[in-house]
Design an enzyme around this catalytic site. Structure first.
Site, PDB file in Angstrom:
ATOM      1  N   GLU A  28     -11.232   3.694  -7.610  1.00  0.00           N
ATOM      2  CA  GLU A  28     -10.018   4.416  -7.967  1.00  0.00           C
ATOM      3  C   GLU A  28      -9.839   4.400  -9.484  1.00  0.00           C
ATOM      4  O   GLU A  28      -9.732   3.349 -10.096  1.00  0.00           O
ATOM      5  CB  GLU A  28      -8.815   3.730  -7.288  1.00  0.00           C
ATOM      6  CG  GLU A  28      -7.468   4.253  -7.765  1.00  0.00           C
ATOM      7  CD  GLU A  28      -6.295   3.491  -7.149  1.00  0.00           C
ATOM      8  OE1 GLU A  28      -6.538   2.558  -6.352  1.00  0.00           O
ATOM      9  OE2 GLU A  28      -5.139   3.833  -7.458  1.00  0.00           O
ATOM     10  N   ASP A  70      -6.930  -0.125  -5.977  1.00  0.00           N
ATOM     11  CA  ASP A  70      -5.965  -1.144  -6.394  1.00  0.00           C
ATOM     12  C   ASP A  70      -5.259  -1.739  -5.187  1.00  0.00           C
ATOM     13  O   ASP A  70      -5.107  -1.089  -4.161  1.00  0.00           O
ATOM     14  CB  ASP A  70      -4.904  -0.507  -7.316  1.00  0.00           C
ATOM     15  CG  ASP A  70      -5.501  -0.156  -8.682  1.00  0.00           C
ATOM     16  OD1 ASP A  70      -6.561  -0.716  -9.006  1.00  0.00           O
ATOM     17  OD2 ASP A  70      -4.903   0.673  -9.385  1.00  0.00           O
ATOM     18  N   ASP A  81      -0.293   2.814  -3.840  1.00  0.00           N
ATOM     19  CA  ASP A  81      -1.126   3.964  -4.189  1.00  0.00           C
ATOM     20  C   ASP A  81      -2.578   3.734  -3.778  1.00  0.00           C
ATOM     21  O   ASP A  81      -3.236   4.618  -3.252  1.00  0.00           O
ATOM     22  CB  ASP A  81      -1.083   4.218  -5.700  1.00  0.00           C
ATOM     23  CG  ASP A  81       0.052   5.154  -6.068  1.00  0.00           C
ATOM     24  OD1 ASP A  81       0.744   5.632  -5.134  1.00  0.00           O
ATOM     25  OD2 ASP A  81       0.238   5.397  -7.278  1.00  0.00           O
ATOM     26  N   ASP A  86      -2.326  -1.997  -4.335  1.00  0.00           N
ATOM     27  CA  ASP A  86      -0.920  -1.594  -4.267  1.00  0.00           C
ATOM     28  C   ASP A  86      -0.790  -0.394  -3.327  1.00  0.00           C
ATOM     29  O   ASP A  86      -1.766   0.016  -2.701  1.00  0.00           O
ATOM     30  CB  ASP A  86      -0.389  -1.252  -5.671  1.00  0.00           C
ATOM     31  CG  ASP A  86      -1.196  -0.128  -6.329  1.00  0.00           C
ATOM     32  OD1 ASP A  86      -2.007   0.528  -5.624  1.00  0.00           O
ATOM     33  OD2 ASP A  86      -1.016   0.100  -7.530  1.00  0.00           O
TER      34      ASP A  86
END
Ligand code: 0RA
Length: 632
Positions: free
Chosen positions: A424, A497, A501, A499
């Site tokens: 990403e 990541d 997203d 998180d």
């Protein structure tokens, strides 16, 4: 206990079942959680055989507090007579001899081959203790075993006028890594069995919790199955098309219903086994469907003379269907033994499918028109997609044209040694390129969010740069063009990541891979990287921490005076850190993406990525944590 006679018996039994205890994986595939659950399915399959004989209507499964299991059915009961050739009762033969089922004459349907069908004796061999109770011939009979060996003889304990069998067992802790039964895994399969055997009532009672028993009972059988699969979709027919017929002793039934999506959702079963790899029944069904729709479209001049035929893909766009066959001697082939091999089945299913669909179309003109028009639209869109795909093909022919500057390839040319990281963001991609071992690790940075393929048709999907680059990099092509032999990297590792997203991007990627390169998921080529969440420093010593539990533990161990850094993204790690925490095969942990159950995976992706907002909300509220760590 009347052990005397059974000491001699033990030795004999162990000769047979010892092999099972020595190499359990040979019989149940694995001693992980999956193998543990197979024990239950093995016993239940025996009860289902009774259902197939028309001799059984209810099956009750109970998970007890100590993770022992009881399965009770109201079938005929295991025969209790002495078997002269073994000098013990039939019950004991069934419980202690491998594949004893066949010794009772293979008259009925046996769920043999495939995933299960190894015989209850295997369950017995792998259980610390097992008790069987049989109601038959006016009596209740019981016998107990330990690790496969009888510890009591079969005894008629009291009068009883019911019939059936109870098997209670406690899996052997020295064989299985962990003895914990998952209600989810058991209920998925039990529900599937209830769909596939209409009218049977299967209950699952988990005594470890407070929930009321699950009851699975579908008068509609696979019609209910299709309705269930389409529950969160907009459908073109008010009720699924259903057809059932037996020919040359092969029992064939199918149900189908179109929805307004672009995806094909086809499940095939042979003798209740989910034939993930397809086989003759599935190809018969597909060609019967293609023929009947084409015939109707021509007859009604929806397809003009100048138009070409609708292809298989055209008629399966937006199709949800279940095809189930039952036959006497199923041959299961393929890597996972989930491909039906019996060649005579293909023609039988094709003819019955054509018959069933043709008469439905004649009798339901409104629905027929909606279905056929959808197929014609699909065909036009496919032509557009074909052109887009040509572009992709040419791009891959240039080998690197579009990839240059994007993909940092590895130097090793042997795909079995290579892996690719889908990373990403450009900055993490940059660190990964610098930190990697370039001999065998390739890096493909993906910028931003990739397209949600659940909401787009193929031509649009292939118009998307990120997706085109990904397809080119992997080398396999997609959908019908997909060829696993062309895969350029054995492992495909998603690195996003930690998180929300990141989780979303991971889900988008998984959705694409699942919908268009399913075999990669099925054959275990997809992994999820586990980057650390924290960097903890005490003095000169550094620790990488992967979850909050670990952090708590470390806090307790190291005491105060710690410097804790929470990583917000992969981009915050320098190349060396990324290598040593997440990419170095010696130190990293990868989560393999497995496809335990395609029905559930489809459901999850439809809910997460589809149009309907309400089911998504409900799902995310109920499973907030799982969605973040979506692990199909
Ligand atoms: C052998 C022969 C027959 C039935 C069974 C075994 C049988 C096994 C299990 C295991 C759980 N439930 C079961 N129910 C039946 C045939 C019986 C007959 O022909 O009467």
């Amino acid at each position: 206990m009347a052990l005397g006679k059974y000491e001699a018996e033990d030795i004999q039994v162990l000769e047979g079942l010892e092999a099972v205890r020595k190499r359990p994986a040979m019989y149940i595939g694995t001693t992980s959680s999956r193998g543990l659950h197979h024990l239950v399915f093995e016993v239940v399959d025996n009860s289902i055989d009774e259902v197939l004989q028309g001799a059984c209507t209810t099956i009750q499964v109970t998970i007890h507090k100590d993770d022992s299991i009881t399965v009770i059915d109201n079938g005929r009961g295991i025969p209790v007579n002495m078997m002269p050739e073994f000098n013990v009762s039939a019950v004991e033969v069934v419980m202690t001899k491998l594949h004893a089922g066949g010794k009772f004459g293979g008259k009925g349907y046996k769920v043999s081959g495939g995933l299960h069908g190894v015989g209850v004796s295997v369950v017995n061999a792998l259980s610390e203790s097992l008790e069987v109770e049989v109601w038959r011939d006016g009596k209740a009979w019981t016998q107990r075993f330990a690790k496969g060996a009888p510890v009591t003889p079969l005894k008629g304990v009291k009068d009883s006028d019911r019939t059936g069998t109870r098997v209670s067992f406690l899996p052997d802790k020295t064989i299985f890594a962990e003895i914990h039964f998952s209600t989810d895994i058991l209920s998925q399969r039990l529900r599937e069995l209830a769909f596939l055997n209409k009218g049977v009532t299967i209950t699952l009672n988990d005594e470890r919790g407070k929930e009321p028993p699950h009851v699975f009972h579908y008068e509609g059988g696979i019609v209910s199955f299709v309705e269930h699969l389409n529950q969160n979709k907009d459908v073109l027919q008010s009720h699924p098309l259903y057809h059932e017929k037996t020919r040359d002793e092969v029992e064939v039934e199918f149900a189908l219903q179109y929805n307004d999506s672009y995806l094909e959702n086809l499940f095939s079963f042979a003798n209740n086994i989910n034939t993930i790899e397809g086989g003759s029944h599935l190809s018969g069904f597909k060609s019967g469907l293609t023929r009947s729709i084409n015939n109707y479209a021509r007859q009604k001049a929806i397809l003009k003379e100048k138009d070409g035929n609708l292809s298989g893909e055209d008629v399966r766009e937006g199709l949800t269907a279940v095809i189930s066959v039952k036959l006497r001697e199923p041959q299961f082939e393929g890597q996972t033994k989930t491909k039906l091999g019996n060649s005579e089945v293909e023609g039988i299913v094709r003819i019955l499918t054509e018959e069933g669909i043709s008469s439905y179309l004649e009798e339901n003109p409104t629905e027929a028109r909606a279905m056929v028009e959808k197929c014609v639209t699909a065909s036009r869109a496919r032509e557009a997609a074909r052109k887009a795909r040509e572009v992709v093909r040419r791009a891959s022919a240039l080998d690197g044209g579009t990839l240059a500057g994007k993909l940092a390839d590895c130097s090793n040319r042997d795909p079995s040694q290579c892996e690719i990281y889908l990373v990403e963001g450009e900055s993490a991609g940059g660190s990964a390129k610098m930190g990697r071992d370039r001999a065998f690790q390739a890096i493909l940075p993906l910028k931003g969010k990739i397209l949600n393929v659940e909401k787009a048709r193929l031509d649009k999907i292939l118009g998307n740069d990120e997706i085109r680059i990904l397809i080119t990099a992997l080398g396999t092509g997609i959908s019908d063009d997909f060829d696993i032999k062309k895969l350029r990297y054995d492992s495909i590792i998603l690195m996003t990541d930690a998180d929300v997203d990141g989780a979303h991007i991971r889900t988008l990627l998984l959705t694409f891979l699942y919908r268009y390169m399913k075999q990669l998921v099925e054959e275990g080529h997809i992994y999820i990287a586990q980057p650390p969440l924290y960097n903890v420093k005490k003095g000169k010593k550094e620790h990488y921490v992967y979850n909050d539990e670990q952090l708590d533990k470390l806090r307790k161990e190291l005491g105060d005076g710690l410097t804790i850094q929470r990583y917000k993204g992969l981009g915050e790690m320098d190349p060396e850190q990324l290598w040593s925490t997440t990419m170095n095969p010696e130190l990293r942990t990868l989560r393999k993406v497995t496809l335990e159950d395609a029905v559930v995976a489809d459901e999850i992706f439809t809910i997460l990525m589809g149009d309907k907002v309400e089911p998504r909300k409900q799902f995310i509220q109920a499973y907030a944590k799982e969605v973040k760590n979506l692990d199909i």
